[in-house]
Each structure stands twice: as C-alpha cells, then as structure tokens.
Design a protein around this motif. Structure first.
Motif, PDB file in Angstrom:
ATOM      1  N   MET A  99      -6.600  34.274  -0.960  1.00 43.33           N
ATOM      2  CA  MET A  99      -5.985  35.596  -1.000  1.00 43.33           C
ATOM      3  C   MET A  99      -5.207  35.877  -2.280  1.00 43.33           C
ATOM      4  N   LEU A 102      -7.057  38.040  -4.870  1.00 43.40           N
ATOM      5  CA  LEU A 102      -7.232  39.416  -4.403  1.00 43.40           C
ATOM      6  C   LEU A 102      -5.923  40.195  -4.481  1.00 43.40           C
ATOM      7  N   LEU A 105      -5.260  41.155  -8.097  1.00 43.28           N
ATOM      8  CA  LEU A 105      -5.987  42.345  -8.527  1.00 43.28           C
ATOM      9  C   LEU A 105      -5.301  43.615  -8.035  1.00 43.28           C
ATOM     10  N   ALA A 106      -4.761  43.573  -6.819  1.00 43.48           N
ATOM     11  CA  ALA A 106      -4.027  44.722  -6.298  1.00 43.48           C
ATOM     12  C   ALA A 106      -2.773  44.983  -7.124  1.00 43.48           C
ATOM     13  N   THR A 147      -6.697  35.621 -13.577  1.00 39.96           N
ATOM     14  CA  THR A 147      -6.709  35.995 -12.161  1.00 39.96           C
ATOM     15  C   THR A 147      -6.951  34.780 -11.281  1.00 39.96           C
TER      16      THR A 147
END
Length: 206
Positions: A99, A102, A105-106, A147
């Motif tokens: 997670m 992800l 990226l948010a 990332t």
C-alpha cells in the motif's frame, strides 16, 4: 488515505509558496512547475507518506497485536498449532509493503494539484501548462525508484510495529508502550533508511 492526501496537499502548497518567493528573487519563476513536481516526486511525497503512515498504521498494528498478546490470544493461537507470525504479522507486513507506493502516488498527485492551486493564486497558469512544463524534466527514472522505495518504508513499519506488538507485556501499560514505540521507531528507521535509499538511487539511477 485522507491523512496522506491532506499531508501531500499541505506540502504542495508550502513548497509552491516558498519556492515561488525564492525563484522570483533570482528571476527564475518559470522554473517553478518543474522544481515543484521534481521535489514532490523525488523526496517530499515519499517521505511525508512514510511518516504519516508510520504514525497512523504503526500505532494501530502495535496496539492491536499488543492487546492480543497481553490478553493471551496469541498464546491460544500457538496452543492451537497456528503460527501467529504467519497469520498476524506477515499479512500486516505485506499489506504495508503493497500500500505504501499507492499512497505515495496519491500524495504526489495531491501535492502537485494543490501546488498548482497555490501558484495560480499568485501567478495564474493553466493546469495543462503547469503539468506540461513540470513534467518536461521528469522521467520514469525519477518516478519509479523514488515511489517504490516506499516499499522499504512499508516493510519497516510492518516489521517494527508487529515486533513491538508481539513482545508486549504488562497489561494496558504494555499496550500503550507498544503503540508508542511502534510509531517512534518506525519514524526513526524510515528517516535513516531514506538517507541510504536516496544515495542508492543516485548510484543506480543517475
């Protein structure tokens, strides 16, 4: 997700305001989109996400597992021939690892969007032009390694908080101690790991 998005937005706004003032002083305000986007993608987004998640998730995992430990639920699992490390710890560690990228990226998206909003209030510019100018100097070598390094942050959060929760003792005081230690140690190890990961990324992705 709300905490990460809010933190990313605040980071984007602050970076936009501070960077705009500095670039105007040196006559380079046209570089603001590129500088803002590169700063968020390469460092601000990942580290802010790691620290926010360590505060929210590490405390939850540490408190949950420590509560199970002091109430002897974990001992009962072992007596039933169920491996608590595989059933309780490994699943949480895997969830953290999957997670974190992800959520990063948010945070990146939120930071870039609200950075543009903050910039538009002082110097109107379309979102399309802001994105186009900003991503001119960004490649996958900038985005992917930074990332995916957050997977290491997720591993740290999962391992540290699970370890602290599984070794808790002493009733409610032990639960409190495990939750606190999970947050503090996770944040500390994330900051230290980030130093080494930045250097490794510079070596392997120049």
């Amino acid at each position: 997700m709300p905490l990460v998005v809010l933190a990313g937005a605040a980071t984007g706004v602050v970076l936009s305001m501070e960077t705009h003032a500095s670039l105007v002083r040196f006559g380079a305000k046209s570089m603001l989109p590129a500088l803002l986007i590169v700063s968020i993608i390469t460092e601000s987004g990942p580290i802010i996400t790691g620290l926010v998640v360590s505060g929210r998730v590490a405390a939850g995992i540490g408190a949950e597992l420590s509560a199970m430990k002091v109430t002897e639920q974990i001992d009962a699992m072992e007596a039933s021939a169920v491996d608590p490390y595989k059933y309780l710890a490994a699943t949480r560690i895997l969830a953290c690892i999957l997670m974190l990228p992800l959520l990063t990226l948010a945070a990146d998206f939120s930071g870039i969007l609200f950075g543009w909003v903050a910039n538009t209030l002082t110097q109107p510019i379309s979102l399309q032009m802001f994105i186009t100018e900003g991503f001119k100097h960004v490649t996958f070598h900038d985005l992917l390694p930074t990332t995916f390094k957050t997977m290491i942050f997720g591993l740290i959060i999962g391992v540290v908080s699970s370890f602290q929760g599984m070794r808790a003792h002493g009733g409610t005081e032990g639960v409190q101690r495990a939750a606190t230690d999970s947050v503090v140690l996770s944040a500390l190890f994330i900051i230290v790991a980030d130093v080494f990961l930045v250097r490794l990324i510079q070596v392997f992705f120049p």
